[in-house]
Structure formats: C-alpha cells, structure tokens
Design a protein around this motif. Structure first.
Motif, PDB file in Angstrom:
ATOM      1  N   UNK A 118     -13.427  -6.918  -4.618  1.00 37.72           N
ATOM      2  CA  UNK A 118     -14.496  -7.604  -4.335  1.00 37.72           C
ATOM      3  C   UNK A 118     -14.478  -8.450  -2.984  1.00 37.72           C
ATOM      4  N   UNK A 119     -13.456  -9.287  -2.722  1.00 36.06           N
ATOM      5  CA  UNK A 119     -13.482 -10.261  -1.646  1.00 36.06           C
ATOM      6  C   UNK A 119     -13.084  -9.251  -0.281  1.00 36.06           C
ATOM      7  N   UNK A 120     -13.926  -9.472   0.657  1.00 43.65           N
ATOM      8  CA  UNK A 120     -13.159  -9.018   2.076  1.00 43.65           C
ATOM      9  C   UNK A 120     -11.873  -9.375   2.617  1.00 43.65           C
ATOM     10  N   UNK A 121     -11.333 -10.870   1.940  1.00 45.42           N
ATOM     11  CA  UNK A 121     -10.036 -11.149   2.317  1.00 45.42           C
ATOM     12  C   UNK A 121      -9.012 -10.370   1.629  1.00 45.42           C
ATOM     13  N   UNK A 122      -9.209  -9.578   0.489  1.00 45.84           N
ATOM     14  CA  UNK A 122      -8.496  -8.974  -0.194  1.00 45.84           C
ATOM     15  C   UNK A 122      -8.198  -7.372   0.455  1.00 45.84           C
ATOM     16  N   UNK A 123      -9.318  -7.041   1.107  1.00 45.41           N
ATOM     17  CA  UNK A 123      -9.275  -5.767   1.792  1.00 45.41           C
ATOM     18  C   UNK A 123      -8.421  -5.842   2.938  1.00 45.41           C
ATOM     19  N   UNK A 124      -8.189  -6.959   3.685  1.00 44.32           N
ATOM     20  CA  UNK A 124      -7.439  -7.128   4.699  1.00 44.32           C
ATOM     21  C   UNK A 124      -5.897  -6.960   4.421  1.00 44.32           C
ATOM     22  N   UNK A 125      -5.672  -7.456   3.116  1.00 44.66           N
ATOM     23  CA  UNK A 125      -4.406  -7.388   2.694  1.00 44.66           C
ATOM     24  C   UNK A 125      -3.773  -5.885   2.617  1.00 44.66           C
ATOM     25  N   UNK A 126      -4.745  -5.030   2.201  1.00 44.12           N
ATOM     26  CA  UNK A 126      -4.389  -3.555   2.031  1.00 44.12           C
ATOM     27  C   UNK A 126      -4.002  -3.259   3.330  1.00 44.12           C
ATOM     28  N   UNK A 127      -4.786  -3.681   4.567  1.00 41.96           N
ATOM     29  CA  UNK A 127      -4.561  -2.937   5.735  1.00 41.96           C
ATOM     30  C   UNK A 127      -3.108  -3.663   5.959  1.00 41.96           C
ATOM     31  N   UNK A 128      -2.825  -4.635   5.906  1.00 39.63           N
ATOM     32  CA  UNK A 128      -1.596  -5.298   6.313  1.00 39.63           C
ATOM     33  C   UNK A 128      -0.462  -4.493   5.455  1.00 39.63           C
ATOM     34  N   UNK A 129      -0.514  -4.074   4.066  1.00 38.42           N
ATOM     35  CA  UNK A 129       0.431  -3.292   3.612  1.00 38.42           C
ATOM     36  C   UNK A 129       0.678  -1.947   4.243  1.00 38.42           C
ATOM     37  N   UNK A 130      -0.665  -1.271   4.609  1.00 36.92           N
ATOM     38  CA  UNK A 130      -0.432  -0.252   5.353  1.00 36.92           C
ATOM     39  C   UNK A 130       0.280  -0.232   6.914  1.00 36.92           C
ATOM     40  N   UNK A 131       0.138  -1.273   7.348  1.00 34.76           N
ATOM     41  CA  UNK A 131       0.692  -1.626   8.575  1.00 34.76           C
ATOM     42  C   UNK A 131       2.113  -1.874   8.812  1.00 34.76           C
ATOM     43  N   UNK A 132       2.706  -2.095   7.411  1.00 33.51           N
ATOM     44  CA  UNK A 132       4.319  -2.604   7.209  1.00 33.51           C
ATOM     45  C   UNK A 132       5.085  -0.848   7.670  1.00 33.51           C
ATOM     46  N   UNK A 133       6.346  -1.292   8.321  1.00 32.34           N
ATOM     47  CA  UNK A 133       7.196  -0.253   8.425  1.00 32.34           C
ATOM     48  C   UNK A 133       7.482   0.647   7.366  1.00 32.34           C
ATOM     49  N   UNK A 134       7.942   1.726   7.136  1.00 33.20           N
ATOM     50  CA  UNK A 134       8.168   2.418   6.112  1.00 33.20           C
ATOM     51  C   UNK A 134       8.516   1.681   4.725  1.00 33.20           C
ATOM     52  N   UNK A 135       7.530   1.814   3.831  1.00 37.22           N
ATOM     53  CA  UNK A 135       7.570   1.067   2.380  1.00 37.22           C
ATOM     54  C   UNK A 135       8.644   1.962   1.587  1.00 37.22           C
TER      55      UNK A 135
END
Length: 139
Positions: A122-139
């Motif tokens: 719902x919130x754009x600020x939460x969408x940014x957190x998905x992008x941060x997760x994806x940018x992390x080194x190997x999960x």
C-alpha cells in the motif's frame, strides 16, 4: 519538559522472505491488516525497554506465525500517525519455521515474488524496502 508529541513512536519490523517451495525463487511475506485495509511488512511497536531487533522478530512471529533469522538492517521509515512522528526500524529476515493463523490484527498473509510484492504494498515507503532487500549481497 518535552511533550509526547515531540518523541517519535518507535516500532520495528522485517522484510520477511523465503525461498519458494515450488521453484526456489525469492518470496516476500506481506500482511493484510483489516483495521487499515492495507498490505505492509510485519511490524509493530516496541515494548518498554525492548531492543529494536527483538521487537521486529517478535512482531513477525505475532503477525505471521513464522520465526525468522535476522539478516542485514534496512532503512528506517519516518512518517506521522495521528499527529505524532513514527520511526520504524527494519531488518531483512528469512522465515525459518511456522505457519500463519489469522488473528485480530492480521487476517491474511501473502508470499509473493518481489515484483508482485512491490505492486501489492500500500505505502510507497514499503516498496523501497523490497528494493533494499533485492540489493543486498547473496541472501
């Protein structure tokens, strides 16, 4: 003397993820809160003297039924709720075990691939957190 309205409400949560049992792809857990009719990452207020990470993991388990292994810290979000500033600290966290049971606070959860999760949030600020997760080194 400072008033309550000057101190932010402190909360913590996680971008909860797992590997799909079907194809091994990344899935992100979103929670639906009927009170707000929104989709978000699991999060909640800190209890008195509670550490932020402990609160984040507690809230994940309370809202989703899943235990989680914490990973990298993610951004803090800042916004206003009922005229008070709110600060939410987030971590990436891998779901390790558990099962969802609907409750008063969360009636549904979804495990979605990252693109679908971004679209559902719902919130754009939460969408940014998905992008941060994806940018992390190997999960």
């Amino acid at each position: 003397m400072t008033s309550d309205s000057e101190h932010p409400v402190l909360a913590a949560g996680c971008v909860l993820w797992r590997r799909s049992p079907v194809d091994g792809g990344l899935e992100i857990c979103l929670v639906h809160r009927p009170k707000y009719d929104d989709w978000s990452h699991p999060k909640g207020h800190l209890k008195r003297d509670e550490e932020q990470l402990a609160a984040a993991l507690r809230e994940v388990e309370e809202e989703t039924g899943y235990r989680a292994a914490p990973g990298a810290p993610l951004s803090q979000t800042h916004y206003e709720v009922n005229g008070r500033p709110k600060q939410v600290s987030y971590w990436a966290a891998e779901a390790t075990s558990g099962a969802f049971t609907p409750n008063d606070e969360v009636d549904l959860i979804l495990w979605l691939p990252p693109t679908a999760a971004r679209e559902r949030l719902t919130q754009p600020r939460d969408k940014d957190l998905v992008d941060e997760l994806l940018a992390l080194p190997q999960r």
